[in-house]
Design an enzyme around this catalytic site. Structure first.
Site, PDB file in Angstrom:
ATOM      1  N   ARG A   1     -14.125   7.880  15.951  1.00  0.00           N
ATOM      2  CA  ARG A   1     -14.249   6.535  16.547  1.00  0.00           C
ATOM      3  C   ARG A   1     -13.025   5.737  16.134  1.00  0.00           C
ATOM      4  NH1 ARG A   1     -18.967   1.971  16.531  1.00  0.00           N
ATOM      5  NH2 ARG A   1     -19.684   3.422  18.120  1.00  0.00           N
TER       6      ARG A   1
ATOM      7  N   HIS B   1     -16.638   5.353  25.925  1.00  0.00           N
ATOM      8  CA  HIS B   1     -17.713   5.565  24.940  1.00  0.00           C
ATOM      9  C   HIS B   1     -18.660   6.630  25.520  1.00  0.00           C
ATOM     10  CE1 HIS B   1     -20.203   4.961  21.608  1.00  0.00           C
ATOM     11  NE2 HIS B   1     -20.666   3.737  21.799  1.00  0.00           N
TER      12      HIS B   1
ATOM     13  N   GLN C   1     -22.367   7.367  24.318  1.00  0.00           N
ATOM     14  CA  GLN C   1     -23.292   6.301  24.751  1.00  0.00           C
ATOM     15  C   GLN C   1     -23.779   6.579  26.173  1.00  0.00           C
ATOM     16  OE1 GLN C   1     -24.148   3.175  22.953  1.00  0.00           O
ATOM     17  NE2 GLN C   1     -25.673   3.142  24.575  1.00  0.00           N
TER      18      GLN C   1
ATOM     19  N   ASP D   1     -22.673  -5.971  27.704  1.00  0.00           N
ATOM     20  CA  ASP D   1     -22.134  -5.606  26.384  1.00  0.00           C
ATOM     21  C   ASP D   1     -21.479  -6.872  25.819  1.00  0.00           C
ATOM     22  OD1 ASP D   1     -21.026  -4.239  24.199  1.00  0.00           O
ATOM     23  OD2 ASP D   1     -19.309  -3.482  25.344  1.00  0.00           O
TER      24      ASP D   1
ATOM     25  N   CYS E   1     -25.662  -1.486  25.103  1.00  0.00           N
ATOM     26  CA  CYS E   1     -25.363  -0.420  24.125  1.00  0.00           C
ATOM     27  C   CYS E   1     -25.673  -0.859  22.702  1.00  0.00           C
ATOM     28  CB  CYS E   1     -23.908  -0.004  24.248  1.00  0.00           C
ATOM     29  SG  CYS E   1     -22.748  -1.383  24.063  1.00  0.00           S
TER      30      CYS E   1
HETATM   31  N1  NVA Z   1     -17.468  -2.820  23.676  1.00  0.00           N
HETATM   32  C1  NVA Z   1     -18.041  -2.684  22.363  1.00  0.00           C
HETATM   33  C2  NVA Z   1     -18.995  -1.532  22.316  1.00  0.00           C
HETATM   34  C3  NVA Z   1     -19.725  -1.365  21.013  1.00  0.00           C
HETATM   35  C4  NVA Z   1     -20.656  -0.194  21.004  1.00  0.00           C
HETATM   36  C5  NVA Z   1     -16.934  -2.516  21.346  1.00  0.00           C
HETATM   37  O1  NVA Z   1     -16.008  -1.734  21.588  1.00  0.00           O
HETATM   38  O2  NVA Z   1     -16.980  -3.187  20.303  1.00  0.00           O
HETATM   39  N1   CP Z   2     -23.757   1.443  20.630  1.00  0.00           N
HETATM   40  C1   CP Z   2     -23.011   1.758  19.566  1.00  0.00           C
HETATM   41  O1   CP Z   2     -22.043   2.529  19.656  1.00  0.00           O
HETATM   42  O2   CP Z   2     -23.427   1.206  18.403  1.00  0.00           O
HETATM   43  P1   CP Z   2     -22.680   1.266  16.997  1.00  0.00           P
HETATM   44  O3   CP Z   2     -21.401   0.467  17.135  1.00  0.00           O
HETATM   45  O4   CP Z   2     -23.625   0.691  16.009  1.00  0.00           O
HETATM   46  O5   CP Z   2     -22.349   2.708  16.699  1.00  0.00           O
END
Ligand code: NVA
Ligand code: CP
Length: 327
Positions: free
Chosen positions: A106, A133, A136, A229, A270
Site C-alpha cells: 500500500r 484499490h 476493495q 468516499d 470503502c
Molecule cells: N480514497 C481513500 C480511500 C481509503 C480506503 C484514500 O486513498 O485515502
Molecule cells: N477501505 C480501506 O482500504 O480501509 P483501510 O484504509 O482501513 O485499509
C-alpha cells in the site's frame, strides 16, 4: 481457472471470468469460515505487508486471511523500513521475494507497485495506490452480488472525487462486470479521459456503460448503489480541504440523494468515513469550516440502506480468495 503466480495490481489485468472465479472462491471461503471449516491451504508460507500509508481494514484483512490460510505475516509500517528512502523499489522486491511467498503493498503511485511486481519473484498484491484499490473492488462486487443476486445491469453511482483510487477502480470494475457506472460530481472530479475511454471500450463488450454527469437527478435515477468516499485522500495536503468542501458538498450523499435513487438502493463506502465529528479530523474540520458531516450524512450512514459494515467484512473473505488463488 489457474491464477497461481499472478500479481493482483489492478482490475484491468483481470478478465470477467477471473473476477467471477475470485468472487465465487471468496463466497465459498466465507461460508467455510462461518461453519468453522479450516482452510489452511498455504500452511507454513510467509507473506510481507508493506504499508506506506495507514490502514485498519486492509491490514487486518490481510493478516486474518493469512492466518486462516495457515500463513505467517510480517508487517512493515509506514516508518520502519528502508523502502524508498534508503533502498529502491527494485532492490526491495528482490530482497523480500527471496524470503517471502507473497508481498502486499500500500502506498503512493501505481508505478511503484508495478515496479515491485516487475522485480519480484513472488505474487504482489496492491493494497491501495493513488490510482487504484483493487482488493476493495472484490469486496464491493461480492457485497453487491450478495445483495442483488447479480452484477450485470446494476447501476452504480459514485459521488465525490471520482478521479482518485476509488472512482477509477469502481469505473473499471463496473465496466468489466457489465454494470452501469455513473460518476455524479463536479466536472473537475471526473476520471481521466484516457481511463474513461478504456473503460468505455470494456463496457461495450460487457454490456455495461459509463456516464459522467454533474446533474444529481440524472446521476441517481435508477441507481441501485450510491457510493462515496472521503473528499481528501491519504497523502493529499490539508490545505485542499477548503476547496474540496466547496466543490463536493453539493454531492454529499444525504437522504435527498437516497430518495432519488432506486427504491431498493443501498449505500456503500470503502471506509473510513466522515459522517460525524467523532474523529480527530472530523472535529478539526468542524472547528475550521463548521460542518459536522462530510461525504455522507450520519442519517444515511446509519440507515438500513447502508451496507458499509458487510462491505468491510467482505474485505477479509475476498483478500483471502486472492491469496488462496495466486499463491
Ligand atoms: N480514497 C481513500 C480511500 C481509503 C480506503 C484514500 O486513498 O485515502
Ligand atoms: N477501505 C480501506 O482500504 O480501509 P483501510 O484504509 O482501513 O485499509
Amino acid at each position: 481457472m489457474n491464477l497461481r503466480g499472478r500479481h493482483f495490481l489492478k482490475l484491468l489485468d483481470y478478465s470477467k471470468e477471473e473476477i467471477n472465479y475470485l468472487l465465487e472462491l471468496a463466497a465459498d471461503l466465507k461460508e467455510k469460515k462461518k461453519e468453522r471449516i479450516f482452510t489452511e491451504y498455504h500452511k507454513g508460507k510467509n507473506i510481507a505487508l508493506i504499508f506506506e500509508k495507514t490502514s485498519t481494514r486492509t491490514r487486518c484483512a490481510f493478516e486474518v486471511a493469512a492466518y486462516d490460510l495457515g500463513m505467517n505475516v510480517t508487517y512493515l509500517d509506514p516508518s520502519c523500513s528502508q523502502i524508498g528512502k534508503k533502498e529502491s523499489t527494485a532492490d526491495t522486491a528482490r530482497v523480500l521475494s527471496s524470503m517471502y511467498d507473497g508481498i502486499e503493498y500500500r502506498g503512493f503511485e501505481q508505478d511503484i507497485v508495478e515496479e515491485l511486481a516487475l522485480y519480484s519473484g513472488v505474487p504482489v498484491w496492491n493494497g491501495l495506490t493513488n490510482e487504484f484499490h483493487p482488493t476493495q473492488m472484490l469486496a464491493d462486487l461480492l457485497t453487491i452480488k450478495e445483495h442483488f443476486g447479480e452484477l450485470a445491469g446494476i447501476k452504480l453511482t459514485y459521488m465525490g472525487d471520482a478521479r482518485y483510487n476509488m472512482g477509477n477502480s469502481l469505473m473499471v470494475a463496473c465496466a468489466r462486470m457489465g454494470m452501469h457506472f455513473t460518476a455524479c460530481t463536479a466536472a473537475e472530479y471526473f476520471p481521466a479521459p484516457e481511463l474513461v475511454s478504456e473503460c468505455e471500450e470494456i463496457a461495450e463488450a460487457s454490456g455495461g456503460s459509463i456516464t459522467l454527469t454533474e446533474d444529481i437527478a440524472v446521476g441517481t435515477a435508477g441507481a441501485k448503489v450510491i457510493y462515496t468516499d472521503v473528499w481528501v485522500s491519504m497523502g493529499e495536503p490539508d490545505e485542499i480541504w477548503e476547496k474540496r468542501i466547496r466543490d463536493l458538498k453539493p454531492y454529499q450523499v444525504n437522504a435527498n440523494v437516497m430518495k432519488q435513487a432506486d427504491q431498493d438502493a443501498v449505500f456503500m463506502h470503502c471506509l473510513p468515513a466522515f459522517h460525524d465529528i467523532k474523529t480527530a479530523t472530523g472535529k478539526e474540520i468542524y472547528q475550521k469550516f463548521g460542518i459536522t458531516e462530510m461525504e455522507v450524512t450520519d442519517e444515511v450512514f446509519e440507515s438500513a440502506r447502508s451496507v458499509v459494515f458487510e462491505e468491510a467484512e467482505n474485505r477479509m473473505h475476498t483478500i483471502k480468495a486472492i491469496m488462496a488463488a495466486t499463491l
